[in-house]
Design an enzyme around this catalytic site. Structure first.
Site, short mmCIF file in Angstrom:
data_model
loop_
_atom_site.label_atom_id
_atom_site.label_comp_id
_atom_site.label_asym_id
_atom_site.label_seq_id
_atom_site.Cartn_x
_atom_site.Cartn_y
_atom_site.Cartn_z
N PHE A 62 0.81 -1.23 0.00
CA PHE A 62 0.00 0.00 0.00
C PHE A 62 0.84 1.27 0.00
O PHE A 62 0.37 2.34 -0.37
CB PHE A 62 -0.94 0.01 1.22
CG PHE A 62 -0.25 0.39 2.51
CD1 PHE A 62 0.01 1.72 2.83
CD2 PHE A 62 0.19 -0.58 3.41
CE1 PHE A 62 0.68 2.06 4.00
CE2 PHE A 62 0.85 -0.25 4.57
CZ PHE A 62 1.10 1.08 4.87
N GLU A 85 9.47 -3.96 13.25
CA GLU A 85 9.06 -2.88 12.35
C GLU A 85 7.79 -2.23 12.91
O GLU A 85 6.82 -2.92 13.21
CB GLU A 85 8.78 -3.45 10.96
CG GLU A 85 8.44 -2.37 9.95
CD GLU A 85 8.31 -2.90 8.53
OE1 GLU A 85 7.79 -4.01 8.33
OE2 GLU A 85 8.75 -2.17 7.60
N LYS A 110 -0.94 -7.20 -9.28
CA LYS A 110 -1.94 -7.40 -8.23
C LYS A 110 -1.58 -6.43 -7.12
O LYS A 110 -0.73 -6.71 -6.27
CB LYS A 110 -1.87 -8.86 -7.74
CG LYS A 110 -3.11 -9.41 -7.05
CD LYS A 110 -3.52 -8.72 -5.79
CE LYS A 110 -2.63 -8.93 -4.60
NZ LYS A 110 -2.95 -7.97 -3.50
N SER A 113 5.43 -6.93 3.52
CA SER A 113 5.98 -7.23 4.85
C SER A 113 6.78 -8.55 4.83
O SER A 113 6.57 -9.39 3.95
CB SER A 113 4.83 -7.34 5.85
OG SER A 113 3.97 -8.37 5.44
N CYS A 154 9.79 1.66 3.50
CA CYS A 154 10.68 0.55 3.88
C CYS A 154 12.08 1.07 4.15
O CYS A 154 12.90 0.36 4.71
CB CYS A 154 10.69 -0.51 2.81
SG CYS A 154 11.47 0.04 1.31
P1 NAD Z 1 1.64 -6.72 3.13
O1 NAD Z 1 2.69 -7.75 3.22
O2 NAD Z 1 0.52 -6.77 4.09
O3 NAD Z 1 0.94 -6.78 1.66
C1 NAD Z 1 1.69 -6.74 0.48
C2 NAD Z 1 0.92 -7.44 -0.63
O4 NAD Z 1 0.72 -8.81 -0.29
C3 NAD Z 1 -0.47 -6.86 -0.88
O5 NAD Z 1 -0.72 -6.87 -2.27
C4 NAD Z 1 -1.39 -7.83 -0.13
O6 NAD Z 1 -2.67 -7.90 -0.72
C5 NAD Z 1 -0.65 -9.14 -0.29
N1 NAD Z 1 -0.87 -10.07 0.85
C6 NAD Z 1 -1.12 -9.73 2.15
N2 NAD Z 1 -1.19 -10.85 2.92
C7 NAD Z 1 -0.97 -11.89 2.11
C8 NAD Z 1 -0.89 -13.29 2.32
N3 NAD Z 1 -1.04 -13.84 3.52
N4 NAD Z 1 -0.65 -14.09 1.25
C9 NAD Z 1 -0.47 -13.54 0.04
N5 NAD Z 1 -0.52 -12.22 -0.23
C10 NAD Z 1 -0.77 -11.40 0.79
O7 NAD Z 1 2.37 -5.30 3.14
P2 NAD Z 1 1.73 -3.85 3.23
O8 NAD Z 1 1.17 -3.64 4.58
O9 NAD Z 1 0.85 -3.59 2.05
O10 NAD Z 1 3.04 -2.95 3.03
C11 NAD Z 1 3.88 -2.58 4.09
C12 NAD Z 1 5.08 -3.49 4.19
O11 NAD Z 1 5.80 -3.50 2.96
C13 NAD Z 1 6.09 -3.03 5.22
O12 NAD Z 1 6.54 -4.15 5.94
C14 NAD Z 1 7.23 -2.42 4.40
O13 NAD Z 1 8.49 -2.45 5.02
C15 NAD Z 1 7.20 -3.30 3.20
N6 NAD Z 1 7.81 -2.67 2.04
C16 NAD Z 1 9.03 -3.15 1.64
C17 NAD Z 1 9.67 -2.55 0.56
C18 NAD Z 1 11.01 -3.04 0.11
O14 NAD Z 1 11.45 -2.64 -0.96
N7 NAD Z 1 11.67 -3.91 0.87
C19 NAD Z 1 9.06 -1.48 -0.13
C20 NAD Z 1 7.81 -1.05 0.31
C21 NAD Z 1 7.20 -1.65 1.40
#
Ligand code: NAD
Length: 483
Positions: free
Chosen positions: A150, A383, A174, A227, A282
């Site tokens: 997000f 985090e 997606k 995450s 991140c």
């Molecule tokens: P999230 O892991 O909750 O969701 C990311 C994506 O995975 C979304 O599209 C979501 O719909 C999908 N998803 C969620 N749960 C799932 C599951 N159990 N199985 C399969 N797909 C699933 O992350 P978020 O809350 O949207 O974003 C924040 C996180 O992203 C933070 O931890 C941040 O550090 C990380 N982030 C990392 C980077 C990087 O480059 N390392 C960049 C941006 C954000």
């Protein structure tokens, strides 16, 4: 009537067959912006079929012609720049300037894709044996997909899609169901390009759609950003299903400050790192490690500057920090602050319960500073993903490095100093994928690979730059003898 969002499959906007919908809410105004379908497996299947059908013709489209689409895509993104910014602010809650930075970074990835005809080159050696020549060629592989978070709803999908398709693959995005509107607008622009039907596809949804992407035999590779717990699931599931995968996870970024640092410049940088995008980056600085005499002046200046930050609605040009993404994120962040206090940290600045006039129900958390944090505390290890900065005080440089390397994450780490020896040692010894020296947000630009270490990244080829070319192509070896 609230708009029900649609998928983009095979060159058309199509209704999802979903029965569940996620509300897409402006986190500052609480306005219901749209409803995002929780697309089931059948919708992913339809997108994969469209992408597979498009692939053969698309890979035969000359690479120079494929790159031409990217020039036009860039122009459309530039023309609609402020519209793109507004969508990001409305669905994500960050400030206009932060959204401008995000859209600019996204466009830079399109610029990089324009270089694919040059950077996708193979190599050849004549007479590898007598009269035999050997060539390595790069070829596209088929259908790739991205599952994205997000916090950068515009930029992150653009890290992948432009390079993937210019290399000759077809694509499915997606996005996060919390912020699907940025991609809706980007796909409206992609639609204007008149790409062959099925080259780019958009499937909206959550877990079920993600799982269908990871398991689908028609998808050859997945780029994930999100995450750490989900990154692990994606890495394992994709591997089990024989796919290429790059999974960028969460972070806990440390910033060390030496007594010889330029304090004013360091504090300005740390403010941007800790509170930019309300800490939902991140690469956000989360723990400041003050070395020796740096502690007092640094602490005082951080508190002074952070307490002056104007928190508000991102669309107002005067706002310096927007909302966090949702009510549940606000609750999670506030409970982490409480946990820090219970663990013995002193709240020098407490952003809980902050109210913004006119936006009383907005999910705001004010800038927070916890002092006296130690490496064992949960607030130092986990985090938080919110505007919370912890301060640790250590006696010397070696202890700072030791504390940083104890973290299970390794996305980024920064050092503020005016001594080259410390800068070099820091870069050499700290286990993080992105190192900043007198830079608070060490974000790789589009022509460099971006990825972390340890639990911040699962895979080998990072996103962006030459790694992206490797990820989106396979090497085929040709050994020739002409008699
Ligand atoms: P999230 O892991 O909750 O969701 C990311 C994506 O995975 C979304 O599209 C979501 O719909 C999908 N998803 C969620 N749960 C799932 C599951 N159990 N199985 C399969 N797909 C699933 O992350 P978020 O809350 O949207 O974003 C924040 C996180 O992203 C933070 O931890 C941040 O550090 C990380 N982030 C990392 C980077 C990087 O480059 N390392 C960049 C941006 C954000």
């Amino acid at each position: 009537m609230v708009k029900k969002l649609r998928n983009y499959i095979g060159g058309s906007w199509v209704d999802s067959t979903a029965t569940n919908f996620t509300p897409v809410v402006n986190p500052a105004t609480c306005e219901l912006l749209a409803e995002c379908p929780d697309s089931p497996r059948a919708d992913v299947d339809k997108a994969v079929k469209a992408a597979q059908e498009a692939y053969e013709e698309w890979r035969r489209t000359p690479v120079l012609s494929r790159a031409q689409y990217m020039y036009r895509f860039k122009n459309l993104l530039e023309e609609r720049f402020e519209d793109l910014v507004e969508v990001v602010v409305k669905e994500n809650g960050k400030t206009r300037d932060e959204a401008r930075g995000e859209v600019r970074r996204g466009i830079e990835s399109v610029d990089y894709a324009v270089s694919v005809p040059t950077v996708m080159r193979g190599y050849k050696v004549e007479d590898i044996s007598s009269g035999i020549d050997e060539t390595a060629e790069r070829q596209p592989m088929g259908v790739f997909a991205a599952i994205t978070p997000f916090n950068f709803p515009m930029m992150v999908p653009l890290w992948f899609l432009p390079t993937a398709i210019t290399c000759g693959n077809t694509y499915i995005v997606k996005p996060s169901p919390q912020t699907p509107l940025s991609m809706e607008l980007v796909y409206e622009l992609l639609d204007e390009l008149d790409l062959p039907e099925g080259v780019v596809n958009l499937v909206l949804g959550g877990k079920e759609a993600s799982l269908a992407v990871m398991e689908h035999p028609g998808i050859v590779g997945v780029s994930f950003v999100g995450s750490t717990p989900v990154a692990k699931i994606v890495y394992e599931t994709c591997a089990k299903h024989g796919k290429r995968v790059q999974a960028q996870g969460g972070a806990k970024n440390y910033i060390a400050v030496m007594p010889d640092a330029n304090m004013e410049a360091s504090v300005a940088n740390i403010m941007g790192s800790a509170y930019g995008c309300a800490g939902q980056r991140c690469l956000a600085g989360s723990v400041v490690v003050a070395v020796g005499d740096a502690y007092e002046p640094l602490k005082n200046e951080l508190v002074k500057r952070a307490s002056g930050l104007r928190v508000g609605y991102g669309l107002s040009e005067t706002t310096q920090m927007g909302t966090v993404i949702s009510a549940s994120a606000k609750e999670r962040i506030e409970s982490m602050i409480q946990m820090g206090v219970e663990e013995g940290a002193q709240p020098l600045l407490d952003g809980r319960g902050v109210k913004v006039e006119g936006f009383e129900n907005g999910t705001f958390v004010g800038p927070t500073i916890l002092d006296g944090v130690t490496p064992e505390m949960k607030v130092a290890r986990e985090e938080i993903f919110g505007p919370v900065l912890s301060i640790m005080h250590v006696p010397d440089f070696d202890t700072a490095v030791e504390v940083i390397n104890k973290s299970r994450y390794g996305n980024a780490a920064s050092l503020f100093t005016s001594t080259g020896k410390y800068a070099r040692e820091f870069k050499y010894r700290v286990n993080a994928g992105n190192i900043g020296i007198n830079v608070g947000v060490a974000a790789a630009t589009a022509s460099f690979p971006f990825g972390g270490q340890k639990e911040s990244f699962f895979g080998d080829l990072h996103g962006q730059g030459p790694d992206a070319i490797e990820f989106f192509t396979d090497r085929k070896i040709l050994i020739e003898r002409w008699l």
